[in-house]
Design a protein around this motif. Structure first.
Motif, PDB file in Angstrom:
ATOM      1  N   ASP A  25      63.297  34.986 -48.543  1.00  0.00           N
ATOM      2  CA  ASP A  25      63.938  35.554 -49.735  1.00  0.00           C
ATOM      3  C   ASP A  25      63.498  34.819 -50.993  1.00  0.00           C
ATOM      4  O   ASP A  25      63.260  35.431 -52.033  1.00  0.00           O
ATOM      5  N   GLN A  26      63.362  33.488 -50.885  1.00  0.00           N
ATOM      6  CA  GLN A  26      62.922  32.716 -52.051  1.00  0.00           C
ATOM      7  C   GLN A  26      61.496  33.113 -52.445  1.00  0.00           C
ATOM      8  O   GLN A  26      61.203  33.348 -53.620  1.00  0.00           O
ATOM      9  N   ASP A  27      60.618  33.196 -51.437  1.00  0.00           N
ATOM     10  CA  ASP A  27      59.225  33.536 -51.743  1.00  0.00           C
ATOM     11  C   ASP A  27      59.115  34.963 -52.281  1.00  0.00           C
ATOM     12  O   ASP A  27      58.321  35.229 -53.176  1.00  0.00           O
ATOM     13  N   LEU A  28      59.912  35.861 -51.737  1.00  0.00           N
ATOM     14  CA  LEU A  28      59.857  37.240 -52.228  1.00  0.00           C
ATOM     15  C   LEU A  28      60.325  37.309 -53.685  1.00  0.00           C
ATOM     16  O   LEU A  28      59.739  38.027 -54.499  1.00  0.00           O
ATOM     17  N   ASN A  29      61.343  36.518 -54.023  1.00  0.00           N
ATOM     18  CA  ASN A  29      61.791  36.493 -55.426  1.00  0.00           C
ATOM     19  C   ASN A  29      60.702  35.941 -56.332  1.00  0.00           C
ATOM     20  O   ASN A  29      60.492  36.445 -57.436  1.00  0.00           O
ATOM     21  N   TRP A  30      59.988  34.896 -55.860  1.00  0.00           N
ATOM     22  CA  TRP A  30      58.879  34.353 -56.666  1.00  0.00           C
ATOM     23  C   TRP A  30      57.777  35.389 -56.818  1.00  0.00           C
ATOM     24  O   TRP A  30      57.174  35.514 -57.883  1.00  0.00           O
ATOM     25  N   LEU A  31      57.551  36.141 -55.733  1.00  0.00           N
ATOM     26  CA  LEU A  31      56.513  37.179 -55.771  1.00  0.00           C
ATOM     27  C   LEU A  31      56.890  38.242 -56.825  1.00  0.00           C
ATOM     28  O   LEU A  31      56.046  38.662 -57.624  1.00  0.00           O
ATOM     29  N   ILE A  32      58.159  38.629 -56.835  1.00  0.00           N
ATOM     30  CA  ILE A  32      58.645  39.626 -57.803  1.00  0.00           C
ATOM     31  C   ILE A  32      58.466  39.096 -59.233  1.00  0.00           C
ATOM     32  O   ILE A  32      58.037  39.809 -60.128  1.00  0.00           O
TER      33      ILE A  32
ATOM     34  N   THR B  35      66.640  28.099 -43.632  1.00  0.00           N
ATOM     35  CA  THR B  35      66.316  29.088 -42.589  1.00  0.00           C
ATOM     36  C   THR B  35      65.080  29.898 -42.996  1.00  0.00           C
ATOM     37  O   THR B  35      64.691  29.920 -44.171  1.00  0.00           O
ATOM     38  N   ASP B  36      64.502  30.567 -42.003  1.00  0.00           N
ATOM     39  CA  ASP B  36      63.351  31.419 -42.290  1.00  0.00           C
ATOM     40  C   ASP B  36      63.744  32.517 -43.283  1.00  0.00           C
ATOM     41  O   ASP B  36      62.945  32.899 -44.142  1.00  0.00           O
ATOM     42  N   LYS B  37      64.974  32.999 -43.182  1.00  0.00           N
ATOM     43  CA  LYS B  37      65.419  34.047 -44.122  1.00  0.00           C
ATOM     44  C   LYS B  37      65.440  33.502 -45.545  1.00  0.00           C
ATOM     45  O   LYS B  37      65.018  34.180 -46.490  1.00  0.00           O
ATOM     46  N   GLU B  38      65.905  32.245 -45.686  1.00  0.00           N
ATOM     47  CA  GLU B  38      65.939  31.641 -47.030  1.00  0.00           C
ATOM     48  C   GLU B  38      64.521  31.459 -47.581  1.00  0.00           C
ATOM     49  O   GLU B  38      64.271  31.692 -48.760  1.00  0.00           O
TER      50      GLU B  38
END
Ligand SMILES: O=c1[nH]c(=O)n([C@H]2C[C@H](O)[C@@H](COP(=O)(O)O)O2)cc1CO
Length: 132
Positions: free
Chosen positions: A54-61, A48-51
């Motif tokens: 969330d995955q990309d935001l975790n990589w960004l962090i 999903t777009d949410k997944e």
């Protein structure tokens, strides 16, 4: 060194081959978390777009540095840049177009470079990573 490379997906895939070249060059300096952005045959996975978000935001962090190619305008890339700046990540943007968004080139926390060829871009990248 964890590198977040950012480039257009839904914004348009005309630079996908270039993204792959940039990612290959970046891999000598560390782990590129977003290697999929350079895949020529990128099929959006059945997630999903949410997944994706969330995955990309975790990589960004997780990332130590953000490198973006912003010639093809992309809402997602702009969003990632804004979030990255808020996280105080070292953020570098590259474009071949005459200008890019003032919200990128006018941001004091984003270093923006105009370049003409892949060779020029590689020289910029080498200078950035050698200074880190
Ligand atoms: O499937 C995807 N996977 C993914 O990782 N992204 C992230 C990484 C890219 O740097 C950026 C591209 O955004 P856009 O799709 O709005 O062009 O968003 C974006 C999408 C689709 O929007």
């Amino acid at each position: 060194m964890k590198i977040y490379f950012s480039g257009a997906i839904r914004g348009g895939r005309e630079d996908a081959e270039l993204y792959a070249e940039i990612i290959t060059h970046l891999q000598q300096y560390g782990d590129v978390l977003t290697e999929h952005i350079g895949q020529m045959d990128l099929q959006e996975k059945m997630i999903t777009d949410k997944e994706i978000h969330d995955q990309d935001l975790n990589w960004l962090i997780e990332s130590d540095i953000i490198i973006a190619e912003v010639t093809v305008p992309s809402l997602g890339v702009g969003y990632e840049l804004g979030r990255g700046v808020e996280m105080k990540k070292p953020t570098f943007c590259f474009h071949r177009s005459e200008k890019t968004s003032a919200m990128v080139s006018g941001c004091p926390d984003i270093k923006t470079f105009k370049y003409n060829s892949l060779l020029d871009l590689k020289v910029f990248l080498d200078e950035i990573f050698q200074k880190l």
